[in-house]
Design a protein around this motif. Structure first.
Motif: not given
Length: 161
Positions: A30-37
């Motif tokens: 949600e915070k953009g730390l991890l790309r949408s899987p």
């Protein structure tokens, strides 16, 4: 898109491997730390090994740069204990009582110092790694600049006209 040769893990597997909760993984996304899987047909999230490494890196940075709630509590509690000791101090008190209070103040301050020292040590290590990386990049840039100079055609007459 799923890469056919790459193993994909469901959210529970990633949570277990990285030591974070599924909720935390969703928060990172949600915070953009991890790309949408990627997602399976049923909507289940699928993570790659790169995603796992990224979560591990995020956790490492959290550990280096953040202070845990437990550490914050310890630091705040220590401040209160030191204020109480200061308020209780009496110049006319017995030497043994003064020593007991001073020993308690030393213990509390040592605990605070240990928290700060640990964070500082980790930050110094990270700083040294980044300095080395920047030196390497500077060296590579100088090498590329030199190659570029050698490859540049010489134009015009050496004598101004």
């Amino acid at each position: 898109m799923l890469e056919p040769d790459e193993a994909h893990l469901q959210i529970g597997e990633v949570a277990e491997r990285t030591g974070v909760t599924q909720r935390t993984l969703r928060f990172y996304e949600e915070k953009g730390l991890l790309r949408s899987p990627s997602r399976m047909e049923g909507g289940f999230r699928l993570y790659s090994e790169n995603d796992v490494r990224r979560v591990e890196q995020i956790r490492k940075l959290q550990g280096l740069l953040n202070v845990s709630l437990a550490d914050i509590k310890e630091m705040v509690d220590a401040r209160e204990i030191l204020r109480e000791l200061q308020a209780q101090y009496r110049p006319e008190a017995e030497v043994a009582e003064k020593k007991r209070q001073l020993q308690r103040a030393i213990e509390v301050s040592q605990a605070q110092y240990a928290i700060v020292r640990q964070k500082t040590t980790h930050l110094e290590e990270m700083k040294a790694q980044l300095e080395e990386r920047l030196k390497t990049y500077d060296r590579w840039m100088a090498e590329l600049d030199e190659l570029e100079k050698r490859a540049a055609p010489v134009s015009g007459s050496p004598v101004p006209g």
